[in-house]
Motif scaffolding. Sequence first.
Motif, PDB file in Angstrom:
ATOM      1  N   VAL A  49      -0.752   2.233  35.786  1.00 51.08           N
ATOM      2  CA  VAL A  49      -0.163   3.169  36.739  1.00 51.08           C
ATOM      3  C   VAL A  49       1.323   3.281  36.432  1.00 51.08           C
ATOM      4  O   VAL A  49       2.006   2.268  36.294  1.00 51.08           O
ATOM      5  CB  VAL A  49      -0.378   2.657  38.188  1.00 51.08           C
ATOM      6  N   PRO A  76      -1.910   7.146  37.867  1.00 49.90           N
ATOM      7  CA  PRO A  76      -2.651   6.473  36.786  1.00 49.90           C
ATOM      8  C   PRO A  76      -2.404   7.177  35.457  1.00 49.90           C
ATOM      9  O   PRO A  76      -2.446   8.408  35.375  1.00 49.90           O
ATOM     10  CB  PRO A  76      -4.111   6.595  37.210  1.00 49.90           C
ATOM     11  N   ASP A 130     -10.022   5.152  42.791  1.00 51.29           N
ATOM     12  CA  ASP A 130      -9.461   5.563  41.503  1.00 51.29           C
ATOM     13  C   ASP A 130     -10.297   6.631  40.808  1.00 51.29           C
ATOM     14  O   ASP A 130      -9.757   7.455  40.075  1.00 51.29           O
ATOM     15  CB  ASP A 130      -9.333   4.356  40.559  1.00 51.29           C
ATOM     16  N   LEU A 171      -8.818   9.320  38.092  1.00 46.46           N
ATOM     17  CA  LEU A 171      -8.971   8.934  36.696  1.00 46.46           C
ATOM     18  C   LEU A 171      -9.693   9.999  35.888  1.00 46.46           C
ATOM     19  O   LEU A 171      -9.492  10.126  34.683  1.00 46.46           O
ATOM     20  CB  LEU A 171      -9.695   7.593  36.571  1.00 46.46           C
ATOM     21  N   VAL A 212      -6.550  -0.522  35.348  1.00 49.46           N
ATOM     22  CA  VAL A 212      -5.851   0.759  35.398  1.00 49.46           C
ATOM     23  C   VAL A 212      -4.369   0.545  35.119  1.00 49.46           C
ATOM     24  O   VAL A 212      -3.768  -0.412  35.619  1.00 49.46           O
ATOM     25  CB  VAL A 212      -6.029   1.398  36.799  1.00 49.46           C
ATOM     26  N   GLY A 263      -9.096  -1.958  38.989  1.00 44.36           N
ATOM     27  CA  GLY A 263      -9.446  -0.656  39.528  1.00 44.36           C
ATOM     28  C   GLY A 263      -9.822  -0.749  40.992  1.00 44.36           C
ATOM     29  O   GLY A 263     -10.323  -1.774  41.453  1.00 44.36           O
ATOM     30  N   PHE A 296      -6.821   3.822  31.643  1.00 41.85           N
ATOM     31  CA  PHE A 296      -7.750   2.838  32.192  1.00 41.85           C
ATOM     32  C   PHE A 296      -8.684   2.337  31.104  1.00 41.85           C
ATOM     33  O   PHE A 296      -8.823   2.955  30.050  1.00 41.85           O
ATOM     34  CB  PHE A 296      -8.558   3.420  33.359  1.00 41.85           C
TER      35      PHE A 296
END
Length: 191
Positions: A85, A91, A24, A28, A83, A20, A94
């Motif tokens: 992606v 993203p 983020d 997220l 994470v 991460g 996570f």
Amino acid sequence: MSERQKDVFLDSGRVTFRRGLPGDDLVLGDIDGSFVTDTIFEVRPSANGFTLNEKSVSSPIVKRFPLGEDTDVEDVEESARFVAVDAHGTPCGFIDVVFEVWNRRVVIADLELSPQYRRRGLGRELVGLAANYGRELNARTLWLEVTNINAPAIRAYLRMGFKFCGLDTSLYRGTASEGEVAVFMSRDLPG
């Protein structure tokens, strides 16, 4: 875990897993962590503790979680976020983990996947990254808490080798999840 990335290829394209980054948090929070289930794990007291029985519900349950609160950092040596992606740089999932020094346990504080990326192995990959992170810290176990009504997650964790290790019938009292039971699961991290 080193700063290496890992790629997984799905029908919809490539998904990259990485550590991460500070920015983020802004995106997220947009991941839909809700779930729908037509079964729950009913928790019943028994002579030696409790039993969990999967049962169907009359109509599907839709669960949406409020925005998360910060993890308590007392007795925390280290924490990490991994994470997933997609090929467009968006993203799609996570996992947040926290290493507790006192019992050498890695706690999965949060695991979320966008609905279109569920049931494709991404959760297993993220848990695998958490397990590798734990091994690097010489952790002895992975541990998590899940609500008893999240049957899809419980079944997935069981397939990943987690076992039931406890419950708390009062954890959600006074919250939006009132009436649900917190189920604790763990998985050993052999060296």
